[in-house]
Enzyme design. Sequence first.
Site, mmCIF file in Angstrom:
data_model
loop_
_atom_site.group_PDB
_atom_site.id
_atom_site.type_symbol
_atom_site.label_atom_id
_atom_site.label_comp_id
_atom_site.label_asym_id
_atom_site.label_seq_id
_atom_site.Cartn_x
_atom_site.Cartn_y
_atom_site.Cartn_z
ATOM 1 N N ASP A 16 0.838 -1.205 0.000
ATOM 2 C CA ASP A 16 0.000 0.000 0.000
ATOM 3 C C ASP A 16 0.876 1.258 0.000
ATOM 4 O O ASP A 16 0.360 2.371 -0.042
ATOM 5 C CB ASP A 16 -1.028 -0.017 1.146
ATOM 6 C CG ASP A 16 -0.394 -0.096 2.515
ATOM 7 O OD1 ASP A 16 0.846 -0.126 2.606
ATOM 8 O OD2 ASP A 16 -1.156 -0.110 3.516
ATOM 9 N N SER A 17 2.209 1.055 -0.026
ATOM 10 C CA SER A 17 3.110 2.176 -0.287
ATOM 11 C C SER A 17 2.803 2.775 -1.658
ATOM 12 O O SER A 17 3.312 3.852 -1.985
ATOM 13 C CB SER A 17 4.571 1.712 -0.240
ATOM 14 O OG SER A 17 4.760 0.593 -1.073
ATOM 15 N N ASP A 70 -0.816 -6.254 -0.098
ATOM 16 C CA ASP A 70 -1.217 -5.663 1.182
ATOM 17 C C ASP A 70 -2.727 -5.616 1.283
ATOM 18 O O ASP A 70 -3.411 -5.249 0.313
ATOM 19 C CB ASP A 70 -0.705 -4.213 1.264
ATOM 20 C CG ASP A 70 0.587 -4.111 2.044
ATOM 21 O OD1 ASP A 70 0.884 -5.013 2.850
ATOM 22 O OD2 ASP A 70 1.308 -3.114 1.847
ATOM 23 N N LYS A 102 -0.655 -9.493 3.009
ATOM 24 C CA LYS A 102 0.096 -8.972 4.160
ATOM 25 C C LYS A 102 -0.831 -8.093 4.997
ATOM 26 O O LYS A 102 -1.576 -7.270 4.452
ATOM 27 C CB LYS A 102 1.320 -8.180 3.697
ATOM 28 C CG LYS A 102 2.101 -7.562 4.869
ATOM 29 C CD LYS A 102 3.498 -7.118 4.485
ATOM 30 C CE LYS A 102 3.542 -5.817 3.738
ATOM 31 N NZ LYS A 102 2.984 -4.657 4.464
ATOM 32 N N GLU A 125 -0.964 -5.690 8.673
ATOM 33 C CA GLU A 125 -0.152 -5.002 9.674
ATOM 34 C C GLU A 125 -0.730 -5.212 11.066
ATOM 35 O O GLU A 125 -1.942 -5.100 11.264
ATOM 36 C CB GLU A 125 -0.131 -3.488 9.389
ATOM 37 C CG GLU A 125 0.578 -3.140 8.092
ATOM 38 C CD GLU A 125 0.651 -1.642 7.853
ATOM 39 O OE1 GLU A 125 0.258 -0.843 8.742
ATOM 40 O OE2 GLU A 125 1.111 -1.256 6.763
ATOM 41 N N GLU A 139 9.498 -3.677 10.139
ATOM 42 C CA GLU A 139 9.789 -2.349 9.589
ATOM 43 C C GLU A 139 10.283 -1.424 10.688
ATOM 44 O O GLU A 139 9.623 -1.266 11.731
ATOM 45 C CB GLU A 139 8.539 -1.763 8.915
ATOM 46 C CG GLU A 139 8.796 -0.361 8.350
ATOM 47 C CD GLU A 139 7.771 0.099 7.331
ATOM 48 O OE1 GLU A 139 6.850 -0.665 6.983
ATOM 49 O OE2 GLU A 139 7.897 1.259 6.879
HETATM 50 O O1 KIV Z 1 3.572 -1.054 1.553
HETATM 51 C C1 KIV Z 1 4.725 -1.462 1.474
HETATM 52 O O2 KIV Z 1 5.442 -1.255 0.489
HETATM 53 C C2 KIV Z 1 5.258 -2.207 2.604
HETATM 54 C C3 KIV Z 1 6.725 -2.475 2.647
HETATM 55 C C4 KIV Z 1 7.477 -1.238 2.850
HETATM 56 C C5 KIV Z 1 7.065 -3.524 3.634
HETATM 57 O O3 KIV Z 1 4.527 -2.568 3.475
#
Ligand code: KIV
Length: 308
Positions: free
Chosen positions: A60-61, A99, A129, A131, A198
């Site tokens: 989600d970056s 994510d 993924k 969090e 992280e």
């Molecule tokens: O969203 C993302 O790119 C991430 C990584 C930085 C681990 O969660």
Amino acid sequence: MPEGTRAETNAGAAGRKPMTTTKLRSMKAKGDPITVVTAYDYPSAQLAEAAGAEVLLVGDSLGNVVQGRETTLSVTLDHIVYHTEIVSRASKTAFVVADLPFATYHGGVDATLANVARVIREGGAKGVKLEGGREILPAVTAAVSAGVPVMGHLGLTPQSVHAIGGYKVQGKQSAAAAKLLDDALRLEEAGAFALVLELVTDELAAAITERLSIPTIGIGSGPRCDGQVLVFHDILQYGLDPWPKKFVKTYANVGAVVKDAIAAYVRDVKQRSFPEERHTFHMEESELPPVYGGGNGGVRTGGEGEES
Ligand code: KIV
């Protein structure tokens, strides 16, 4: 993999077998570092896989580096599904993890599973993924029981940036470190296949890595994790924003290359030096009268590279 794939054109991945969670675990056991790169679109996925990345993370970056936002909080499930479908189609062998964005796995098991199902079914991801620690265990357990590989994410969890109070290193004090270690153990017990750490201290990352049998993937967490992840745009300095992050190593200045190339194109167009004759198509002379009212107006006809 979704229909209409062009993944077979990814020559860089030729000869490699598809990555699996079992292989990732055995890489940890053998001390073979795992490489993870974020990807958001067809070329980034193709290039990262061809370069050897074993896991592609549709992070989600994308809120930061693709959408230009300050945080990841505005990223929606639709955004993730959209980008994941593209990355999955581009990828032939990498393990594609997507994510689950902010607030898509906190509304109970049924809602979580419906969201996970979209990412897997529509996006073609192999894993998701999430969090957080003990507070998200029901969501982790639900996804794992549905047969979906889950990657955990502890330490600085960007979806909670306002609760955390900024992008700060986590687990510096012993109590906070002990809680993170306990969360890591609980995530492993709930069935996570890997864990992103992280912005945690090197000492804590090493301790967690030592205690877990699943691989840890670090970002800003020192060299003692089982693997590393970096954001595609950070590795390449792709964009114009400054790159002040201590934990990032930039390997190229693609932003400068792209800007210079586009500036050269703009200059050529302004000076009428592009397109040239070799980029130009012509009509047969016999076809010209209706267009030019009988004459060809001095317009050149024919030329190399002519297509019908
Ligand atoms: O969203 C993302 O790119 C991430 C990584 C930085 C681990 O969660």
